[in-house]
Structures are given as C-alpha cells and as structure tokens.
Design an enzyme around this catalytic site. Structure first.
Site, PDB file in Angstrom:
ATOM      1  N   HIS A 328       0.826  -1.210   0.000  1.00 16.43           N
ATOM      2  CA  HIS A 328       0.000   0.000   0.000  1.00 16.43           C
ATOM      3  C   HIS A 328       0.861   1.261   0.000  1.00 16.43           C
ATOM      4  CE1 HIS A 328      -3.430   2.609   1.381  1.00 16.43           C
ATOM      5  NE2 HIS A 328      -2.412   3.293   1.893  1.00 16.43           N
ATOM      6  N   GLU A 329       1.843   1.313   0.918  1.00 10.64           N
ATOM      7  CA  GLU A 329       2.645   2.538   1.030  1.00 10.64           C
ATOM      8  C   GLU A 329       3.468   2.783  -0.232  1.00 10.64           C
ATOM      9  OE1 GLU A 329       1.829   4.515   3.183  1.00 10.64           O
ATOM     10  OE2 GLU A 329       0.776   3.176   4.545  1.00 10.64           O
ATOM     11  N   HIS A 332       1.435   4.256  -3.000  1.00  5.66           N
ATOM     12  CA  HIS A 332       1.344   5.721  -3.070  1.00  5.66           C
ATOM     13  C   HIS A 332       2.447   6.275  -3.971  1.00  5.66           C
ATOM     14  CE1 HIS A 332      -1.897   6.345  -0.299  1.00  5.66           C
ATOM     15  NE2 HIS A 332      -1.260   5.831   0.734  1.00  5.66           N
ATOM     16  N   GLU A 353      -5.645   6.432  -2.000  1.00  8.81           N
ATOM     17  CA  GLU A 353      -5.660   5.402  -0.956  1.00  8.81           C
ATOM     18  C   GLU A 353      -6.091   4.042  -1.529  1.00  8.81           C
ATOM     19  OE1 GLU A 353      -4.439   5.643   1.982  1.00  8.81           O
ATOM     20  OE2 GLU A 353      -4.098   7.805   1.920  1.00  8.81           O
ATOM     21  N   HIS A 415      -9.509   7.949   3.455  1.00  7.51           N
ATOM     22  CA  HIS A 415      -9.458   6.494   3.609  1.00  7.51           C
ATOM     23  C   HIS A 415     -10.834   5.876   3.402  1.00  7.51           C
ATOM     24  CE1 HIS A 415      -5.800   7.904   5.615  1.00  7.51           C
ATOM     25  NE2 HIS A 415      -5.270   6.745   5.246  1.00  7.51           N
TER      26      HIS A 415
END
Length: 682
Positions: A328-329, A332, A353, A415
C-alpha cells in the site's frame, strides 16, 4: 615523383549510411509532442500557454503514455497537466487533460514571497523548514497567480511535507496538498540487465523464513537491494541495517530488523509483480524505488513523497510491515509517479488510498505466500488498533466506509473515500459471488458481476492509471479503464463488459465520451489532423493561409467537414474544400478586417468526421506593423486580463512593461486601456 589519384566514378561513390530505424517509443514521443504543440483535442490551450513534456511510460498493447505539464508565460500551471496516448507507429490514440479555464492573469504578484512563506508556515503546528516560494498558476474554473511553498514539519499526528498554494494577490490559501499519505485515518502518534543479486536469509514475522536481496559479501552486508535501485530498509531516523553475515531478523514482532525483512520481501515481490504482470520498470516507472524505515513511534505507516515509514500496532507487539501494508505505502509512490502526480482533494485522495490497497492486494496475489495468503482485507495481519482489518475491499461498509459512489464522496475522509474503487476492483477481479471460499460482495444496484481474475483486473486498472491527470475522479477512472479494457483485450467483450458492470455496481455513472460497447475498438476508423504552418502573423486586413492535412491512422477513410472557431473580431475563415475524406487536405484562408484588433488568438480548426471528431489549434497573431513608441496609450489586447505594474508582454515584436492602467472601466474589463513602457523609453 608525382602521385596520380584514381578517379572514382560517381556510381562508385559510397552511399550514405541508411537511416537508423526509429524506436517505437521515439515514434510515440514525436507524435505526442506534435499533438501537444498544435493543441490536438483535449490539449487545447490559451495564447500564452504551452505544454512541456515530463516523461513517457510504456503501457500494454504497444501503447505509450506521454505526460505533460501546462505552462503559462513560463510558469507551471497546477491542475493543467495532460497525457497523450500514442502507439509505436507514431499515431496519437487519445488525449486527456485536467480541465482549466483559459488563463489570463498577470504574472507579477501583489504580495511578497516573504508574506507567502509566512502564510504557508502557519498551516503546520510544528515547522522544520520552509521552501523558497515559487510562482505558479493554480488552474481550474478561475485560474489565479499563486506562490507554491513546501512546509516540512508536523501536523496533529504525523510528519508533513505540505504544499501550500498562496494567492499571489490576496495572500489567501487557495489549496493544500500533503505528500504524506498515512495508512490509517486516525493515527495515535529488477531491470533485465541487472546481474543476479545475492540472496539473504530472512526470518520474518509475517511470512516465515524467506530469501531477500541484499548487498555485500564476506563479513559485510547491508539491507540495501543491489538490483532494485533505491530500495533499502533501516531504522527510523537512522541508517540502513548492516551485519557481518547475510542472515537477518529473529522472527519477533518487536524486532526492527525483522520488520525490515518483511518490508524488503514485500517490496521486492511488488517490484517483480509490476514488471512481470504490468510491464512497469520499478516503483517510479523509470527503474527506481524508494527507501523504507521501520521503528516509527506511531500506530501507523505512511508515505512522505520520497520514502516509506512503518510504525507498530497499538499493543506494540507487531511492526506494521505486513505485505499488504508495505504494498500500500509503495503504491502511493506509484500513484505519485504516474501522470498527474498525487493531485489534491478528498475524492482524488480516496482514489490514491484505494490505489495503495489495490497494489497491496496485487502484491499478495503475486507472492502467493502460504503464511500470508492473498485476500482483499487491508492490514488484517497487523491488526493495527485491535479491531481487525483497516478496510475490506469486498465490502467497505464492514468498517463504516461507503460501498457506493455518491455526491458526498468529494467531502468524505480519504481512507473512507477509497471504498467505491476498492469495491469496484474486487468485483472486477473476483465478482459478486466468486465461490471457492472467497467472500461475496454486495452490489449497489443488486446486480450480479462475474470477475475476470486479479491479474487481468490489475492490468486494466494500471493502464487506466497511466491516463491519470491531477483532476482524477471516479468518472475519469471509469472512462480510462473502459478504454484500457478495449486496448488490452481487443478481441474479447468479457473484460470490457466486466469493467462496465463493476462500475455500475458501485454507482459510478457513465461519463461523456466513454466507450459504450465492446465493439468500439480504440483506433478503429480514425484519422489525424495536421496544420502547415501551425502559426502565422498578419497585419489588419491581410490574410493567412494554412494547409489542413489529414491522415487515416486506422481502419477505413471517413468523410470530414471542416470549420473554424475562435477567430478574432472581424476575421473570417474559408476552407477549400469544406468537406474532405481523411487522407486528403484543404486550404484554410483566414482573412482579417482593417479593424481587427492587434493581438494573438488560438483559432480552433474543427474536424467533424463521420465517426470521430478532432480539433487542432492555429496560432494567429495580428499586428499593425507600427508599434506604439514612447508612452503612447495601448489598448489592452488581452481583454479581461488584469495587468499590474511590471507585467511584461510581447506585442508587435516589442517587449512592453506595464506602467499603470487608466480608463473609466474597471481594470481588466473590456474597454480598459493601459499605459505601457517600451523598453524603458519613457
């Protein structure tokens, strides 16, 4: 002794070396640059605007996605970016652009850079540094001159790299965008040419004993990837972990080195997935990644624009370094380095997100690890705050997030705003009732959706993302993914129909211009339009002539009717002939009147085809040939533009500097007059 040189017959003269073949990428870039220069279709631009190429990313189906930044009098336009899709044969296949009104603003600010910096500084509670303010134009419905200031520090709970856009006239904050993207909404505190990398032995917490790529030999090793540029892992606020052997971690949830084992394993799987499944070269698309650190003293994880940071669970028993969180990070980072950048606003943030969640799910599916089996639950292994997963992609409402798109999404926390696209992706990949132990997924329209598999869904999602602009919204993603399905799967209706059904099932409505059936294959029966020359200068009463050329780029030729709009006052346009067949050309004559005002215009040539329409822009400058001198009054040639003292413009081959304005009209209103200095002559 006299040396006699032989005479070489002309026929024996060595031939010039053959021209080197143009690569598909180079052909695509050339075509895209030409389209940007003449304002094809969505690339229309105002008289003082231009496009500057930022990069090119190869996509599926032989397409290349070329991204551009819009500029105004040399200043970057925030929210005016564009993407040109071209193929390896040098044919433009599509264009997209962030929408902005025609820009007519002065370029001299009314407030100082120091004041803008002070305004920006006040947006964070703790400030570590403030960048030098840079002049930009903030686009949109009412473009404004602004300062962009980057403030680094800390907000309420997290570090912040905050881009603040301060109105250059009033000092008001026009917009803010933070590079930091956190995992939780409520925090408490290898390219083919790379040689094989050595395999380190990792004892992870989430995925067991694994091998990871590390750097070193003998008795000196580090947790730095030798083949994936930029990828490393170390202690938060410290350096990359090192050791005297190539064995890492003890498997404990509280051990930071173990957290780095999980992080490296995960991002290395993500990198391989991007290459093998999606054809992307590294996290940033150009063969590079970003560093990671563990040990953040917070119940969170975040991306700060150039690195990832991982904290711990609320009970402090686990690092937040599970595969889906790491994916996920770094997701980004993918969103930020695809066209359009990170964007701003809650709806755009929700899509950002969701993009992180989707890349986390894709990474899990690619790794197919027995201890962290693929699923569509986000952070279930971390159990961040003791309440299970942070988000459920198959049913966002399980944690109170919206399953369906609505008019409230633009004002929904980012989110939670990830819900509709997460839900769409699950429906596209797995369907509403996939069976096999996979969860059912409710639809917003009570429909049944059949999935196409996560790898195909990932390809469609990613290729849609390559058309992203800074104004990316759900309807933009719907249109782009429908187009991607047609390009990637041209001989099948299954994928297109599934993409459409999944968007319908999460209540994202159709958007104008999107393909409606799988029979609308991209590039089918299409043509391009060119202008020669693409610009001209005439005196009032004179004419400019232009050749409008067309080329059938795909399929069969079609009838085209030509018209022109955007002509200056008193000017007329005549096409000879008015109707042509693609592959043919016409002569355009633009005739100005004696009273046509001096100035520059973007004349739009409209090509109304039987199946496809296109537009291009011709730059017309009307000049009297006798520019004012001294301190003569000069009528404003850009109506509705507010100039301020010190503004410079080019007019009739002269550089003019605004001195003051005068007239009964409001500054910038039609009929305003300005007094200008010509090169300091008065």
């Amino acid at each position: 002794m006299t040396m006699v040189l032989p005479v070489i017959p002309a026929s024996a003269t060595p031939a010039a070396p053959p021209a080197q073949p143009v690569s598909p990428e180079a052909a695509a870039i050339t075509a895209a640059d030409q389209a940007a220069a003449i304002g094809v279709d969505r690339l229309s631009k105002g008289t003082d605007e231009a496009f500057r190429r930022l990069g090119v990313t190869p996509g599926g189906a032989g397409l290349f996605y070329v991204s551009y930044e819009r500029t105004y009098r040399g200043l970057p336009v925030i929210g005016g970016d564009a993407v040109v899709v071209a193929d390896g044969a040098g044919r433009v296949r599509d264009t997209s652009a962030a929408e902005t009104a025609d820009i007519k603003v002065g370029t001299k600010p009314g407030i100082s850079a120091d004041r803008a910096a002070a305004v920006a500084r006040g947006q964070l509670s703790t400030v570590d540094s403030v960048s030098s303010p840079q002049l930009v134009v903030v686009g949109g419905a009412t473009p404004k001159l602004a300062y962009e200031v980057v403030v680094k520090g800390r907000g309420a709970n997290l570090p912040s790299n905050l881009h603040v856009f301060v109105d250059g006239a009033t000092g008001a904050v026009l917009d803010k965008r933070d590079d930091v993207k956190a995992e939780a909404p409520h925090a408490t505190g290898t390219p083919a040419s790379t040689p094989p990398a050595p395999f380190g032995s990792g004892n992870s917490f989430y995925v067991g004993n694994v091998t990871i790529d590390t750097t070193g030999s003998g008795s000196s090793y580090s947790m730095r990837d030798p083949g994936r540029s930029g990828i490393s892992c170390g202690r938060e606020g410290g350096s990359v972990f090192t050791g005297n052997d190539d064995a890492w971690g003890n498997g404990s949830g509280t051990d930071l080195e173990t957290g780095c084992v999980d992080t490296l394993y995960s991002v290395q799987r993500e990198w391989n997935m991007l290459k093998d499944w999606l054809g992307r070269n590294g996290i940033d698309g150009n063969g590079r990644g970003f560093p990671a650190s563990v040990g953040l003293n917070d119940v969170n994880a975040y991306w700060d624009g150039s690195s990832t940071h991982f904290g711990h669970s609320q009970d402090n028993r686990r690092q937040a370094t599970s595969m889906d969180v790491v994916g996920h990070e770094f997701g980004h980072g993918i969103f930020q380095t695809t066209p359009g950048g990170a964007g701003s606003g809650n709806e755009n943030g929700g899509l950002n997100e969701s993009t992180g969640d989707i890349f986390g799910a894709l990474t899990e599916a690619y790794a197919n690890n027995a201890k962290d089996t693929p699923d569509y639950e986000v952070g279930e292994g971390v159990n961040l705050v003791g309440q299970g997963p942070i988000r459920y992609m198959y049913n966002p409402s399980k944690v109170g997030d919206p399953n369906c798109y609505s008019s409230s999404i633009p004002s929904t926390e980012v989110h939670a705003a990830a819900g509709p696209q997460n839900h769409w992706f699950y429906l596209l990949a797995e369907g509403s009732n996939p069976g096999g132990g996979k969860p059912t997924s409710p639809t917003c329209n009570n429909s049944t959706v059949t999935g196409i598999g996560i790898q195909s869904a990932g390809k469609i999602f990613y290729n849609g993302l390559l058309k992203k602009t800074s104004s990316w919204r759900h309807n933009s993603a719907r249109k782009a993914t429908l187009e991607a399905a047609l390009s990637l799967f041209p001989n099948s209706c299954t994928e297109f129909n599934a993409v459409k059904a999944a968007w319908n099932a999460v209540s994202v409505p159709p958007v104008s211009g999107e393909p409606t059936t799988c029979n609308q294959q991209p590039g089918k029966n299409d043509y391009s339009v060119s202008l020669s020359p693409s610009s001209g200068t005439v005196k009032p009463g004179e004419s400019a002539t232009v050749t409008v050329g067309t080329t059938t780029t795909n399929g069969t030729a079609q009838a085209i009717k030509l018209t022109a709009t955007g002509l200056p006052s008193g000017a007329t346009a005549k096409f000879e002939p008015e109707s042509i067949t693609s592959g043919g050309s016409a002569k355009l004559t633009i005739t100005t009147a004696a009273n046509t005002p001096n100035g520059s215009s973007k004349v739009t040539v409209n090509a109304d085809g039987a199946e496809v329409d296109h537009t291009v822009q011709y730059d017309l400058t009307v000049g009297s040939g006798n520019p004012p001198t001294g301190c003569d009054g000069v009528e404003a040639w850009d109506a509705n533009t507010l100039y301020v003292p010190g503004d410079e413009v080019s007019h009739n081959s002269h550089k003019w500097t605004s001195n003051w304005y005068s007239s009964g009209a409001e500054p910038g209103a039609p009929g305003s007059w300005y007094v200008w200095k010509d090169g300091g002559a008065c």
